[in-house]
Design a protein around this motif. Structure first.
Motif, short mmCIF file in Angstrom:
data_model
loop_
_atom_site.label_atom_id
_atom_site.label_comp_id
_atom_site.label_asym_id
_atom_site.label_seq_id
_atom_site.Cartn_x
_atom_site.Cartn_y
_atom_site.Cartn_z
N UNK A 75 17.57 -9.74 18.17
CA UNK A 75 16.63 -9.03 18.70
C UNK A 75 16.15 -9.45 19.92
N UNK A 76 16.39 -10.65 20.15
CA UNK A 76 15.77 -11.38 21.60
C UNK A 76 16.54 -10.80 22.65
N UNK A 77 18.17 -10.62 22.21
CA UNK A 77 18.89 -10.13 23.35
C UNK A 77 18.79 -8.87 23.70
N UNK A 78 18.49 -7.83 22.54
CA UNK A 78 18.08 -6.45 22.61
C UNK A 78 16.98 -6.16 23.74
N UNK A 79 15.90 -7.07 23.14
CA UNK A 79 14.43 -7.01 24.01
C UNK A 79 14.75 -7.42 25.54
N UNK A 80 16.00 -8.36 25.60
CA UNK A 80 16.03 -8.79 27.06
C UNK A 80 16.72 -8.00 27.93
N UNK A 81 17.74 -7.20 26.97
CA UNK A 81 18.25 -5.94 27.97
C UNK A 81 17.29 -4.95 28.24
N UNK A 82 16.29 -4.75 27.40
CA UNK A 82 15.29 -3.58 27.60
C UNK A 82 14.45 -4.16 28.87
N UNK A 83 14.07 -5.26 28.77
CA UNK A 83 13.25 -5.97 29.86
C UNK A 83 13.99 -5.88 31.17
N UNK A 84 15.41 -6.11 31.19
CA UNK A 84 16.07 -6.20 32.63
C UNK A 84 16.11 -4.75 32.89
N UNK A 85 16.31 -3.70 32.09
CA UNK A 85 16.41 -2.39 32.52
C UNK A 85 15.23 -1.86 33.03
N UNK A 117 6.24 -0.51 33.06
CA UNK A 117 7.18 -1.67 32.55
C UNK A 117 6.65 -1.89 31.12
N UNK A 118 5.31 -1.81 30.69
CA UNK A 118 5.15 -2.21 29.38
C UNK A 118 5.45 -0.88 28.29
N UNK A 119 5.64 0.22 28.74
CA UNK A 119 6.15 1.40 28.04
C UNK A 119 7.57 1.26 27.91
N UNK A 120 8.01 0.67 29.04
CA UNK A 120 9.66 0.47 29.13
C UNK A 120 10.17 -0.53 27.78
N UNK A 121 9.23 -1.65 27.69
CA UNK A 121 9.75 -2.55 26.92
C UNK A 121 9.26 -2.38 25.48
N UNK A 122 8.25 -1.65 25.26
CA UNK A 122 7.74 -1.29 24.02
C UNK A 122 8.83 -0.67 23.09
N UNK A 175 14.19 -0.57 37.02
CA UNK A 175 13.73 0.54 37.46
C UNK A 175 12.55 0.13 38.28
N UNK A 176 11.96 -0.76 38.26
CA UNK A 176 10.80 -1.14 39.28
C UNK A 176 11.20 -2.22 40.22
N UNK A 177 12.52 -2.26 40.68
CA UNK A 177 13.07 -3.25 41.58
C UNK A 177 12.80 -2.64 43.04
N UNK A 178 12.44 -1.57 43.29
CA UNK A 178 11.96 -1.22 44.84
C UNK A 178 10.58 -0.99 45.11
N UNK A 179 9.78 -1.18 43.98
CA UNK A 179 8.43 -1.00 44.33
C UNK A 179 7.87 -1.96 44.73
N UNK A 180 6.90 -1.96 45.64
CA UNK A 180 5.91 -2.97 46.24
C UNK A 180 4.38 -2.38 46.09
#
Length: 132
Positions: free
Chosen positions: A94-104, A127-132, A108-113
């Protein structure tokens, strides 16, 4: 031999038998007493050995019961360890799956400032919606 010699010889022989009979008669209670004492000692030792055997059997039964209880405890701990290992494996997955979702979501937010909180809030919400 004369009659007198025969009588004298007979008296000596008869006297020896009388002495031997008296000695044997005196020795009979001593031998009987010694045999009785030996019999009593053997019976006492037998009774003591039986009592010791009963005590040792009681101790052995108590030790056997303790060993059984320890074996039950070890088996319970082994099954608890197996269950904990299974829970740990599930938590790692479960932790590995959550880590992959967080990394994804971070990708997606990599270029935003953002310089203000109002500019950052839409990215934080995404970010919170994607991690949920």
């Amino acid at each position: 031999m004369s009659v007198l010699g025969e009588l004298a010889g007979g008296a000596v022989v008869g006297g020896i038998w009388k002495v031997a009979a008296i000695v044997l008669l005196a020795a009979l209670p001593l031998v009987g007493g010694g045999a009785g004492a030996g019999w009593w000692l053997a019976a006492h030792d037998r009774d003591q050995a039986r009592a010791d055997l009963a005590t040792e059997r009681t101790r052995a039964d108590a030790l056997t019961a303790g060993i059984r209880e320890q074996n039950r405890a070890v088996e319970a701990m082994a099954s608890a360890k197996a269950a904990a290992d299974a829970r740990g494996q599930a938590a790692q997955q479960l932790s590995a799956e959550n880590g992959r979702r967080f990394d994804g979501a971070l990708a997606q937010l990599a270029g935003r400032r953002a310089t203000t909180c109002d500019e950052a809030m839409p990215a934080v919400n995404q970010l919170l919606e994607s991690v949920r």
